[in-house]
Design an enzyme around this catalytic site. Structure first.
Site, PDB file in Angstrom:
ATOM      1  N   LYS A 105      -6.782   9.210  13.622  1.00 57.39           N
ATOM      2  CA  LYS A 105      -7.565   9.718  12.753  1.00 57.39           C
ATOM      3  C   LYS A 105      -8.857   9.842  12.780  1.00 57.39           C
ATOM      4  O   LYS A 105      -9.803   8.931  12.402  1.00 57.39           O
ATOM      5  CB  LYS A 105      -7.345   8.916  11.236  1.00 57.39           C
TER       6      LYS A 105
HETATM    7  O1  LIG Z   1      -2.246  10.408   4.313  1.00 56.48           O
HETATM    8  C1  LIG Z   1      -1.800   9.563   4.993  1.00 56.48           C
HETATM    9  C2  LIG Z   1      -2.039   9.562   6.319  1.00 56.48           C
HETATM   10  C3  LIG Z   1      -1.505   8.737   7.080  1.00 56.48           C
HETATM   11  N1  LIG Z   1      -0.838   8.048   6.820  1.00 56.48           N
HETATM   12  C4  LIG Z   1       0.005   6.978   7.775  1.00 56.48           C
HETATM   13  O2  LIG Z   1       1.342   7.102   7.898  1.00 56.48           O
HETATM   14  C5  LIG Z   1       2.026   5.845   7.865  1.00 56.48           C
HETATM   15  C6  LIG Z   1       2.796   5.689   6.705  1.00 56.48           C
HETATM   16  O3  LIG Z   1       3.597   4.441   6.687  1.00 56.48           O
HETATM   17  P1  LIG Z   1       4.571   4.063   5.834  1.00 56.48           P
HETATM   18  O4  LIG Z   1       4.920   2.470   6.175  1.00 56.48           O
HETATM   19  O5  LIG Z   1       6.099   5.138   5.955  1.00 56.48           O
HETATM   20  O6  LIG Z   1       3.926   4.027   4.266  1.00 56.48           O
HETATM   21  C7  LIG Z   1       0.848   4.998   8.257  1.00 56.48           C
HETATM   22  O7  LIG Z   1       0.849   4.840   9.700  1.00 56.48           O
HETATM   23  C8  LIG Z   1      -0.308   5.464   7.494  1.00 56.48           C
HETATM   24  O8  LIG Z   1      -1.595   5.189   8.152  1.00 56.48           O
HETATM   25  C9  LIG Z   1      -0.344   7.826   5.635  1.00 56.48           C
HETATM   26  O9  LIG Z   1       0.330   6.908   5.095  1.00 56.48           O
HETATM   27  N2  LIG Z   1      -0.840   8.503   4.539  1.00 56.48           N
END
Ligand SMILES: O=c1ccn([C@@H]2O[C@H](COP(=O)(O)O)[C@@H](O)[C@H]2O)c(=O)[nH]1
Length: 311
Positions: A105
């Site tokens: 990001k």
């Molecule tokens: O909009 C967004 C962008 C990035 N993320 C990232 O994805 C994973 C989600 O993790 P989970 O454990 O499946 O919830 C995490 O690395 C976030 O930084 C997001 O969730 N939403």
């Protein structure tokens, strides 16, 4: 790289990404104890535990999945040893044939974005020598500084045949505070989606652009609208599992060809062994629990897509 991603998705039949977000409290005791016995309760010990944890999950799932998404924050918090574990993870996943999406990001003024792009997707020159520092295949980019913050990433992608996933509508509860604001009657995320489609038009792989978008599974109606606005854009969809997204919410993120979206789950896969559903595996067999969770996720999404085709 977008062609390899699409090819991997077709080969595995799994439009999913395993998110490698290794918080220490997800790492089973036996893995932590072994790492601490060797390196002490140090940043090096934490980094070793992360690396061993990731390796086991990758070894147990790589044949089922097209891609992984290491979240750099989980590594960076452990300083230089953490970043070394990030790099080891990137290299190992690539050796296993997986596409690696660095969830970094980034996005800044042009000169700073150029440095981020060189470090993560490209190469840096040191005197007469050229180095490839992190070498992910894709990186996530924050577009809210505008085109001059994004263009350096696009330039490096063109040179290196890499790709981006640009934040359009994020999955978190307060994403609407700014992203849903109306400008001339249209929400900001739609305007960003249009811009992503325009950037991507000049960056086509065989079927899809290598400039992708991030749209959260937690906003299915917005995903449906954005799918239409960005028909040739691959959408990375976080928010499945731990954040509440389910297969049935994701149908409209995909195109008629069954492609166009790739769904991430991090905690839902890597910490599956902590869930009641996978408790039978126990902590020792955490990798097998992750494998079962991958199989269930694929079946959930496949079931939803097949169901929608019959309607
Ligand atoms: O909009 C967004 C962008 C990035 N993320 C990232 O994805 C994973 C989600 O993790 P989970 O454990 O499946 O919830 C995490 O690395 C976030 O930084 C997001 O969730 N939403």
């Amino acid at each position: 790289m977008i062609n390899k991603l699409v090819e991997n998705i077709k080969k595995t039949g799994a439009p999913i990404v395993v998110g490698l977000d290794p918080m220490l409290n997800y790492i089973p005791k036996h893995v932590q104890e072994k790492a601490f016995a060797e390196y002490g309760e140090t940043l090096e010990g934490a980094a070793e535990a992360i690396w061993q944890f990731n390796k086991e999950i990758v070894d147990k799932t790589y044949d089922l999945i097209p891609a992984v998404k290491p979240q750099i924050a989980m590594y960076e918090q452990f300083g230089i040893p953490g970043l070394t574990a990030f790099k080891k993870t990137v290299d190992y996943c690539k050796e296993k044939g997986l596409v690696v999406i660095g969830d970094i990001k980034r996005g800044d003024i042009g000169s700073t974005s150029a440095a981020y792009a060189a470090g993560h997707l490209g190469r840096v020159q040191v005197g007469s020598k050229s180095y490839v520092p992190f070498d992910e295949d894709f990186a996530t980019v924050n577009p809210y500084l505008g085109s001059d913050g994004v263009n350096p990433f696009i330039d490096v992608c063109k040179e290196e045949k890499k790709g981006l996933f640009i934040l359009v509508k994020t999955s978190n509860p307060s994403s609407g505070e700014f992203q849903d604001q109306l400008i001339d009657g249209r929400p900001l995320y739609e305007l960003v989606g249009e811009k992503v489609a325009a950037w991507g038009a000049d960056c086509m792989g065989d079927e899809y652009s290598y400039i992708g978008a991030v749209v959260g599974a937690t906003y299915p109606e917005m995903g449906k609208a954005l799918r239409k606005i960005m028909p040739k854009t691959y959408i990375l969809v976080p928010g499945y599992g731990a954040q509440g997204g389910k297969g049935k919410d994701l149908v409209h993120f995909f195109n008629e060809d069954g492609l166009g979206a790739i769904v991430n789950s991090s905690r839902g896969i890597i910490a599956a062994y902590k869930q009641e559903k996978y408790a039978k595996y126990g902590e020792e067999a955490f990798g097998d629990a992750s494998r079962a969770a991958v199989e269930d996720m694929v079946a959930d999404i496949e079931g939803a897509l097949n169901g929608s085709r019959k309607e």
